[in-house]
Design an enzyme around this catalytic site. Structure first.
Site, PDB file in Angstrom:
ATOM      1  CB  CYS A 158      -0.856  -0.077   1.112  1.00 42.25           C
ATOM      2  SG  CYS A 158      -2.393  -1.098   1.256  1.00 42.25           S
ATOM      3  CG  HIS A 193       2.460  -9.167  -4.819  1.00 44.20           C
ATOM      4  ND1 HIS A 193       1.932  -9.567  -3.698  1.00 44.20           N
ATOM      5  CD2 HIS A 193       3.419  -9.986  -5.081  1.00 44.20           C
ATOM      6  CE1 HIS A 193       2.877 -10.543  -3.184  1.00 44.20           C
ATOM      7  NE2 HIS A 193       3.694 -10.727  -3.877  1.00 44.20           N
ATOM      8  CG  HIS A 224      -4.762  -3.890   1.776  1.00 44.81           C
ATOM      9  ND1 HIS A 224      -3.301  -4.262   1.905  1.00 44.81           N
ATOM     10  CD2 HIS A 224      -5.096  -5.259   2.681  1.00 44.81           C
ATOM     11  CE1 HIS A 224      -2.915  -5.316   2.726  1.00 44.81           C
ATOM     12  NE2 HIS A 224      -4.174  -5.876   3.199  1.00 44.81           N
ATOM     13  CG  HIS A 283       5.780 -12.319  -8.601  1.00 41.67           C
ATOM     14  ND1 HIS A 283       7.061 -11.804  -8.045  1.00 41.67           N
ATOM     15  CD2 HIS A 283       5.108 -12.561  -7.838  1.00 41.67           C
ATOM     16  CE1 HIS A 283       6.812 -11.882  -6.562  1.00 41.67           C
ATOM     17  NE2 HIS A 283       5.542 -12.479  -6.357  1.00 41.67           N
ATOM     18  CB  THR A 343       6.931 -13.080   1.696  1.00 43.00           C
ATOM     19  OG1 THR A 343       7.198 -12.161   0.363  1.00 43.00           O
ATOM     20  CG2 THR A 343       7.552 -14.218   1.367  1.00 43.00           C
ATOM     21  N   GLY A 354       4.161 -19.398  -0.979  1.00 42.39           N
ATOM     22  CA  GLY A 354       5.179 -18.578  -1.096  1.00 42.39           C
ATOM     23  C   GLY A 354       4.911 -16.915  -1.037  1.00 42.39           C
TER      24      GLY A 354
END
Length: 113
Positions: free
Chosen positions: A11, A99, A47, A101, A94, A92
């Site tokens: 955030c 989000h 969020h 990748h 964290t 995985g």
């Protein structure tokens, strides 16, 4: 739209990070621990803790997020790339802010998953 979580790193990075791409409701940043020559994170402004809750975005916002991922990869010069979402600690994840990748810049092998 829900308020950002003040203690959430993503955030905070949404509001004031070093963005490599930005659009209404989404930003992209370089991963600080890259696993490929190009490793970009796509963050929604909203969020949402994990991909399990992606329906909170709604259909149109989800579509815009995927279009933003493709646009970000194109702007990074990627033609071939991988998009990964880690879901939950066992998967995985964290940082508990949804989000995606984007990994590319070299051929990725199947075992690199």
């Amino acid at each position: 739209m829900p308020q950002p979580h003040e203690d959430c790193l993503f955030c905070q990075l949404f509001r004031s990070g070093d963005h490599v791409n930005a659009a209404d409701g989404f930003v992209a940043i370089n991963d600080i621990n890259p696993l490929a020559p190009v490793h970009i994170l796509v963050l929604p402004e909203r969020h949402i803790e994990t991909f399990r809750d992606v329906s909170e975005l709604g259909a149109e916002e989800s579509k815009r997020m995927l279009e933003f991922v493709a646009d970000t990869a194109r702007k990074a010069g990627l033609e071939d790339y991988r998009v990964v979402v880690n879901v939950g600690a066992g998967g995985g994840q964290t940082v508990f802010h949804l989000h995606l990748h984007i990994l590319g810049g070299e051929p990725l092998r199947e075992r690199d998953l």
